[in-house]
Design an enzyme around this catalytic site. Structure first.
Site, PDB file in Angstrom:
ATOM      1  NE  ARG A  57      -6.218 -14.927  -8.151  1.00 20.28           N
ATOM      2  CZ  ARG A  57      -5.741 -14.315  -7.061  1.00 20.28           C
ATOM      3  NH1 ARG A  57      -4.450 -14.343  -6.800  1.00 20.28           N
ATOM      4  NH2 ARG A  57      -6.525 -13.667  -6.233  1.00 20.28           N
ATOM      5  CB  SER A 147      -4.066 -10.826  -7.118  1.00 22.05           C
ATOM      6  OG  SER A 147      -3.680 -10.307  -5.870  1.00 22.05           O
ATOM      7  CG  ASP A 296      -5.032  -6.574  -7.075  1.00 23.45           C
ATOM      8  OD1 ASP A 296      -3.964  -6.973  -6.577  1.00 23.45           O
ATOM      9  OD2 ASP A 296      -6.157  -6.928  -6.652  1.00 23.45           O
ATOM     10  CG  ASP A 298      -5.816  -6.856  -3.164  1.00 20.74           C
ATOM     11  OD1 ASP A 298      -4.649  -7.145  -3.520  1.00 20.74           O
ATOM     12  OD2 ASP A 298      -6.787  -7.607  -3.366  1.00 20.74           O
ATOM     13  NE  ARG A 299      -0.867 -10.394  -1.128  1.00 23.67           N
ATOM     14  CZ  ARG A 299      -0.801 -11.714  -1.028  1.00 23.67           C
ATOM     15  NH1 ARG A 299       0.381 -12.310  -0.961  1.00 23.67           N
ATOM     16  NH2 ARG A 299      -1.891 -12.443  -1.007  1.00 23.67           N
TER      17      ARG A 299
END
Length: 355
Positions: A57, A147, A296, A298-299
Site C-alpha cells: 500500500r 485498510s 475495509d 477487518d479491524r
C-alpha cells in the site's frame, strides 16, 4: 544531483509514462518533467513500493514509489509468475478512489497469464474476501484496499489458499518476482484465464456463517455502530438482522462509503478521538454497546458504557480475552490450542488453564 543521474531519472519517468494506462498519473509525471522537478521525481523513482503487512500500500500518484494502475499491474505480473497458469484468484475491493479500477486491471493481467479471476461486483469488507477464497477453493485472494490508511492511499492485501494473510517466505518470493518483471504495456491482450463475476450468494453465505456462530440474542439489544466511512455497514446490518437484532444505531455522517473520510482523516478505530462521534451517538441513544470497524472491515473496536455515563474503549488484550473465553465455551476436548503473541496479556493463558 548530477546531469548523468538527471538523465537516468528522466529516462525512467519517460519509460513509466509510456506504459502507464492512467491519463491522470501520466499527466502528473509529465508536469513534473516539464517543471524539471528532479527532487519529486527522485522520490517517486529512486525506489519502489514493496510488500509490507500482508500486501502492499502507499500514496496514490505516478511512479513506482506510488500506488497506481501500473504499480498494481506489475504486482499482478509478479503474482502470476508465482501462481502459474491454471490457478484461480478471488478479487474484492473497497470504496477507495480507484479500487474498482485496480481490481479490473489485475484481473486483466491474470487473464493474460492464464490465471482465472473471480471478481466481486460490489464493495465488500476484507473478511468476506478471505471467506470466499476458502468457499471457492481458490489459490489466492486479492483485496484492493489500504485498510485504515489516510484517504489518498490505496493498495492490496493478499490472502493464501487457506484464507490467511500473506506470510513469509511467500511474500519475499512474490516481491522478487515483481522486481524482476518488466513493465506491462498499456493494452493487455486477453489470455486463457477466465474472468467471472461473483454473485451475492457468497456474501449471503458469509453473513449466515457468522450469524450461526452465536446462539439467540435479545431482540432488545441496542448497538451503536460505525464503519468509519467504509464498506461494512450492509454486512453488519444483515448479520445482526439474521439474529433478530434490528436496533442498530449508526453514526449518520459515517455510515455510507466515502473515500475522502471527511470526519476522520486517519480512519483507524484504535486512534485517539476517532470514536468520539460513535460514543456521542451511543450515549444519546442509551446503547448497550458500541462497535466500530476500520474502512475495509477487518479491524474492530468495542466501546462499553461506564457507571459515570462515559464510554470506554476496550483494549486489544481485553477483546482478545473475551474472544478466547467465548471459543473455549463453545468448544470441547483436549485437542484445543490457545496461541497468543509475546506482547499479549497473560490473561488468555489463565483462561485456557481453567477451561
Amino acid at each position: 544531483m548530477g546531469s548523468s543521474n538527471n538523465s537516468d531519472l528522466i529516462a525512467q519517468a519517460q519509460e513509466w509514462i509510456e506504459h502507464d494506462p492512467d491519463p491522470e498519473t501520466r499527466s502528473e509525471l509529465l508536469e513534473l518533467l516539464k517543471a524539471n522537478n528532479t527532487e519529486e521525481l527522485d522520490d517517486r523513482f529512486s525506489s519502489r513500493l514493496t510488500f509490507g503487512t500482508a500486501g502492499i500500500r502507499g500514496i496514490q500518484g505516478g511512479g513506482p514509489n506510488r500506488m497506481n494502475r501500473l504499480t498494481l499491474r506489475k504486482v499482478a505480473v509478479g503474482i502470476s509468475q508465482y501462481l502459474k497458469s491454471g490457478s484461480s484468484v478471488i478479487i474484492g475491493y473497497d470504496a477507495r478512489k480507484n479500487s474498482e479500477v485496480f481490481a479490473t486491471d489485475m484481473s486483466g493481467i491474470f487473464s493474460h497469464y492464464g490465471i482465472h479471476s473471480h471478481i466481486f461486483t460490489k464493495v465488500i469488507p476484507t473478511p468476506v474476501l478471505s471467506f470466499a477464497v476458502r468457499q471457492k477453493s481458490a489459490d489466492m485472494g486479492i483485496m484492493i484496499t489500504a485498510s485504515h490508511n489516510p484517504a489518498n492511499d490505496n493498495g492490496c492485501k493478499v490472502f493464501l489458499a487457506d484464507g490467511a494473510q500473506l506470510r513469509s517466505p511467500i511474500d519475499d518470493i512474490i516481491d522478487q518476482q515483481i522486481e524482476l518483471s518488466q513493465l506491462p504495456p498499456k493494452e493487455i491482450a486477453k489470455g486463457l484465464g477466465r474472468i467471472e463475476e461473483i454473485e451475492d450468494k457468497i456474501w449471503i453465505e458469509y453473513c449466515e456463517t457468522v450469524a450461526n456462530t452465536v446462539g439467540e440474542l435479545s431482540g432488545s439489544l441496542a448497538i451503536a455502530y460505525t464503519p468509519l466511512h467504509g464498506v461494512s455497514w450492509e454486512t453488519i446490518e444483515h448479520v445482526f438482522g439474521l439474529k433478530g437484532i434490528t436496533n442498530l444505531i449508526t453514526v449518520p455522517s459515517q455510515s455510507q462509503p466515502d473515500p475522502s473520510f471527511p470526519s476522520t482523516p486517519f480512519p483507524n478505530p484504535e486512534e485517539a478521538g476517532v470514536l468520539d462521534e460513535l460514543f456521542n451517538v451511543a450515549q444519546s441513544s442509551k446503547a448497550d454497546i458500541a462497535l466500530a470497524n476500520d474502512p475495509d472491515g477487518d479491524r474492530l473496536a468495542i466501546g462499553v458504557p461506564q457507571s459515570n455515563g462515559e464510554w470506554r474503549t476496550l483494549s486489544g488484550n481485553e477483546i482478545g480475552a473475551l474472544l478466547c473465553n467465548r471459543m473455549l465455551q463453545v468448544t470441547s476436548g483436549q485437542n484445543r490450542k490457545v496461541v497468543s503473541s509475546v506482547v499479549s496479556s497473560s490473561l488468555t493463558e489463565k483462561i485456557a488453564e481453567e477451561a
